[in-house]
Design an enzyme around this catalytic site. Structure first.
Site, PDB file in Angstrom:
ATOM      1  N   GLU A 158       9.780  -8.177   6.232  1.00 14.27           N
ATOM      2  CA  GLU A 158       9.540  -6.769   5.899  1.00 14.27           C
ATOM      3  C   GLU A 158       8.811  -6.044   7.014  1.00 14.27           C
ATOM      4  OE1 GLU A 158       7.360  -3.281   4.271  1.00 14.27           O
ATOM      5  OE2 GLU A 158       6.569  -5.076   5.240  1.00 14.27           O
ATOM      6  N   GLU A 159       7.852  -6.726   7.646  1.00 19.11           N
ATOM      7  CA  GLU A 159       7.052  -6.065   8.680  1.00 19.11           C
ATOM      8  C   GLU A 159       7.904  -5.675   9.891  1.00 19.11           C
ATOM      9  OE1 GLU A 159       4.222  -4.930   8.233  1.00 19.11           O
ATOM     10  OE2 GLU A 159       3.156  -6.163   6.784  1.00 19.11           O
ATOM     11  N   HIS A 178       6.389  -8.793  -0.223  1.00 21.00           N
ATOM     12  CA  HIS A 178       6.828  -9.423   1.028  1.00 21.00           C
ATOM     13  C   HIS A 178       5.729 -10.390   1.452  1.00 21.00           C
ATOM     14  CE1 HIS A 178       4.253  -7.246   3.944  1.00 21.00           C
ATOM     15  NE2 HIS A 178       4.435  -6.171   3.191  1.00 21.00           N
ATOM     16  N   ASP A 192       5.574 -11.902   4.587  1.00 17.14           N
ATOM     17  CA  ASP A 192       5.312 -11.965   6.025  1.00 17.14           C
ATOM     18  C   ASP A 192       4.156 -11.031   6.366  1.00 17.14           C
ATOM     19  OD1 ASP A 192       7.071  -9.767   5.386  1.00 17.14           O
ATOM     20  OD2 ASP A 192       7.393  -9.479   7.528  1.00 17.14           O
ATOM     21  N   ASP A 244      -1.951  -6.883   2.172  1.00 20.70           N
ATOM     22  CA  ASP A 244      -0.572  -6.549   2.546  1.00 20.70           C
ATOM     23  C   ASP A 244       0.170  -7.812   2.969  1.00 20.70           C
ATOM     24  OD1 ASP A 244       1.721  -5.126   3.170  1.00 20.70           O
ATOM     25  OD2 ASP A 244       0.974  -4.396   5.082  1.00 20.70           O
ATOM     26  N   GLU A 261       3.033  -3.457  -3.174  1.00 20.49           N
ATOM     27  CA  GLU A 261       2.342  -2.926  -1.987  1.00 20.49           C
ATOM     28  C   GLU A 261       0.998  -2.347  -2.412  1.00 20.49           C
ATOM     29  OE1 GLU A 261       2.782  -2.744   1.252  1.00 20.49           O
ATOM     30  OE2 GLU A 261       4.868  -3.330   1.562  1.00 20.49           O
TER      31      GLU A 261
END
Length: 198
Positions: free
Chosen positions: A140-141, A73, A75, A106, A166
């Site tokens: 995603e966040e 991801h 974002d 992340d 991740e």
């Protein structure tokens, strides 16, 4: 071959990560980094690059065998209190063999690694026994799972395997399908400080 090329491309990966960090991409505001990735995917060997209606970017390499998707991801959460940062959150500074900034682990390092993998695999893609998808997922966040729900239901993409990048402290973790959210409501009396009178 792959390990040797990965080592040769160490600076390429670090510099790519630095550039990714320099593009703020808070959840819901990922367009600038998606456009950057579109160019990087094309320049580093992707056979096809698409941006779906949700905003996910999906690059493909190869066209045979099982479908393996790699996901990062792109974002990030906000920076929080600026005074708590030791360095500029979007500098992408490389210092002591580390890349500094918001989203480094992340999950922009995962994306930089995926582009490096694309570059390496594209050098021998005629021998590739699978089709690889490299996915930069969005939101995603804020909405964990929404991006892949869209990819499966709306884009009609059902990989045989999905590898998430991740951060895991270098460990390989096996996941499984499903998620559960539980809300517990308890009735009662709260006691603060001393015990209640009898």
């Amino acid at each position: 071959f792959i390990n040797k090329r990965a080592e040769e491309l160490r600076d390429f990966s670090a510099n790519l990560l630095s550039k990714l960090i320099q593009i703020p991409s808070f959840s819901g505001k990922e367009e600038r980094v998606i456009r950057f990735l579109e160019n990087e995917f094309r320049e580093n060997g992707a056979d096809d690059v698409q941006i779906d209606k949700l905003g996910n970017i999906i690059a493909r390499l190869g066209n045979k065998g099982p479908l393996i998707a790699f996901d990062a991801h792109i974002d990030t959460v906000d920076i929080g209190e600026r005074k708590l940062w030791d360095s500029e959150p979007f500098s992408g500074q490389i210092k002591n063999n580390r890349v500094m900034g918001r989203g480094t682990s992340d999950q922009k390092a995962g994306m930089a690694s995926m582009i490096t993998a694309l570059k390496i695999l594209s050098e021998s893609k005629d021998d590739l026994p699978f089709t690889a998808l490299f996915v930069g997922s969005v939101q995603e966040e804020d909405c964990d799972g929404l991006c892949w729900q869209y990819i499966v239901k709306e884009d009609k993409i059902r990989p045989d395997v999905v590898i998430l990048t991740e951060p895991t402290d270098g460990n390989i973790n096996r996941g499984q399908r499903g998620r559960m959210e539980i809300e517990i409501v308890v009735d009662g009396v709260s006691c603060h400080g001393s015990a209640p009178e009898r």
